[in-house]
Design an enzyme around this catalytic site. Sequence first.
Site, PDB file in Angstrom:
ATOM      1  N   CYS A  39     -19.836   3.244   9.359  1.00  0.00           N
ATOM      2  CA  CYS A  39     -21.155   3.940   9.163  1.00  0.00           C
ATOM      3  C   CYS A  39     -21.004   4.769  10.051  1.00  0.00           C
ATOM      4  O   CYS A  39     -21.388   4.878  11.202  1.00  0.00           O
ATOM      5  CB  CYS A  39     -22.259   2.891   9.188  1.00  0.00           C
ATOM      6  SG  CYS A  39     -23.970   3.902   8.785  1.00  0.00           S
ATOM      7  N   HIS A  50     -14.696   6.760  -0.970  1.00  0.00           N
ATOM      8  CA  HIS A  50     -15.690   7.955  -1.432  1.00  0.00           C
ATOM      9  C   HIS A  50     -15.114   8.560  -2.570  1.00  0.00           C
ATOM     10  O   HIS A  50     -13.755   8.905  -2.499  1.00  0.00           O
ATOM     11  CB  HIS A  50     -16.196   9.053  -0.286  1.00  0.00           C
ATOM     12  CG  HIS A  50     -17.254   8.250   0.825  1.00  0.00           C
ATOM     13  ND1 HIS A  50     -18.433   8.417   0.673  1.00  0.00           N
ATOM     14  CD2 HIS A  50     -16.721   7.665   1.804  1.00  0.00           C
ATOM     15  CE1 HIS A  50     -19.002   7.973   1.690  1.00  0.00           C
ATOM     16  NE2 HIS A  50     -17.963   7.291   2.449  1.00  0.00           N
ATOM     17  N   ASN A 105     -18.860   4.920  -2.798  1.00  0.00           N
ATOM     18  CA  ASN A 105     -19.774   5.856  -2.498  1.00  0.00           C
ATOM     19  C   ASN A 105     -19.612   7.129  -3.367  1.00  0.00           C
ATOM     20  O   ASN A 105     -18.482   7.677  -3.236  1.00  0.00           O
ATOM     21  CB  ASN A 105     -19.971   6.122  -0.769  1.00  0.00           C
ATOM     22  CG  ASN A 105     -19.837   4.869  -0.251  1.00  0.00           C
ATOM     23  OD1 ASN A 105     -20.896   4.504  -0.067  1.00  0.00           O
ATOM     24  ND2 ASN A 105     -18.831   4.414   0.421  1.00  0.00           N
ATOM     25  N   GLU A 146     -25.312   5.869  -2.044  1.00  0.00           N
ATOM     26  CA  GLU A 146     -24.508   4.804  -1.024  1.00  0.00           C
ATOM     27  C   GLU A 146     -24.206   3.465  -1.512  1.00  0.00           C
ATOM     28  O   GLU A 146     -25.127   3.057  -2.069  1.00  0.00           O
ATOM     29  CB  GLU A 146     -25.078   5.082   0.301  1.00  0.00           C
ATOM     30  CG  GLU A 146     -24.387   4.343   1.404  1.00  0.00           C
ATOM     31  CD  GLU A 146     -25.108   4.604   2.584  1.00  0.00           C
ATOM     32  OE1 GLU A 146     -24.494   4.052   3.952  1.00  0.00           O
ATOM     33  OE2 GLU A 146     -25.954   5.331   2.962  1.00  0.00           O
ATOM     34  N   ARG A 147     -23.077   3.293  -1.660  1.00  0.00           N
ATOM     35  CA  ARG A 147     -22.504   1.713  -2.106  1.00  0.00           C
ATOM     36  C   ARG A 147     -23.420   0.711  -1.234  1.00  0.00           C
ATOM     37  O   ARG A 147     -23.437   0.748  -0.342  1.00  0.00           O
ATOM     38  CB  ARG A 147     -21.101   1.721  -1.846  1.00  0.00           C
ATOM     39  CG  ARG A 147     -20.562   0.300  -2.301  1.00  0.00           C
ATOM     40  CD  ARG A 147     -19.170   0.045  -2.020  1.00  0.00           C
ATOM     41  NE  ARG A 147     -18.902   0.429  -0.368  1.00  0.00           N
ATOM     42  CZ  ARG A 147     -17.704   0.027   0.406  1.00  0.00           C
ATOM     43  NH1 ARG A 147     -16.589  -0.500  -0.212  1.00  0.00           N
ATOM     44  NH2 ARG A 147     -17.592   0.164   1.690  1.00  0.00           N
ATOM     45  N   CYS A 195     -25.805  10.128   4.838  1.00  0.00           N
ATOM     46  CA  CYS A 195     -24.659   9.272   4.993  1.00  0.00           C
ATOM     47  C   CYS A 195     -23.584   9.943   5.691  1.00  0.00           C
ATOM     48  O   CYS A 195     -23.097  10.661   5.183  1.00  0.00           O
ATOM     49  CB  CYS A 195     -24.330   9.083   3.669  1.00  0.00           C
ATOM     50  SG  CYS A 195     -22.785   7.762   3.496  1.00  0.00           S
ATOM     51  N   GLY A 235     -20.348   9.829   4.160  1.00  0.00           N
ATOM     52  CA  GLY A 235     -20.266  10.755   2.852  1.00  0.00           C
ATOM     53  C   GLY A 235     -20.180  12.119   3.425  1.00  0.00           C
ATOM     54  O   GLY A 235     -19.275  12.792   2.746  1.00  0.00           O
TER      55      GLY A 235
END
Length: 264
Positions: free
Chosen positions: A73, A150, A181, A199-200, A208, A211
């Site tokens: 993250c 992603h 994602n 977002e997953r 994100c 992301g």
Amino acid sequence: MSLRFHKMHGLGNDFVVVDARTDPVAIDADRARAIADRHTGIGCDQIILIGPGSDTDVSMRIWNADGSEVAACGNATRCVPVLVGRDVSIRTAAGILHAALEGDGATVDMGKPSFDWNAIPLAYAMDTRALPLAWGELANPVAVNVGNPHVVFFVPDVHAVPLETLGPDIEYDLVFPERINVNIAHVLAPDHLVMRTWERGAGLTRACGTGACATFAAGRLLDLLAPSARLDLPGGSLRLAESGDGHLLMSGPATHVFTGEASL
């Protein structure tokens, strides 16, 4: 049992951060969901557990609001040096990350992106530069793993795409065994783009970090972006740069909101 925690956020992507470097704290999927619930718990997008590191300064584990544990993250990683108060090396399930205090946040070396279909992973081999797939008006995304999987779609207008509808369809498509994602982006200039993320495990998010890294990496792959660019997300802006060895360097704010205690 009580839980001491810190509420933090990176561009509105908010976290319950538990500092377990000295005293261990047990977190599992059920507890993560309870903590993240905005009506009956503390409320957050992700729960972050900071522990001692064996070969690094600290370790970090991450749970989404739905209780699923994830490897990386980006926004949370920027929060770690802010909370600890110094530059740190961080052991994550995605590998070792290095985060340095900078301004009102931090710069994180997020490592190299991977475009290998097995690393994403996909259910079967295909061209990750332009997946031969479509969901409504979104087609042929770039697939990339930056610690998390992603897909990135470049579109004329990020606000015209019904991401709240298409996002879950793409996230749960069986072609993505670990879910995915979803990012949509519009390039304004080689050094500037706007983007949104589904977002997953969390849904639409104000920001994100991985992301942003994935979108920048996809833009570089397709020669749409310069080696350094500003990415505007609903919650604010991040700066992404590509180092000489291909690592992604992400810079942006991280904010400590308050410290609290809750009953478990």
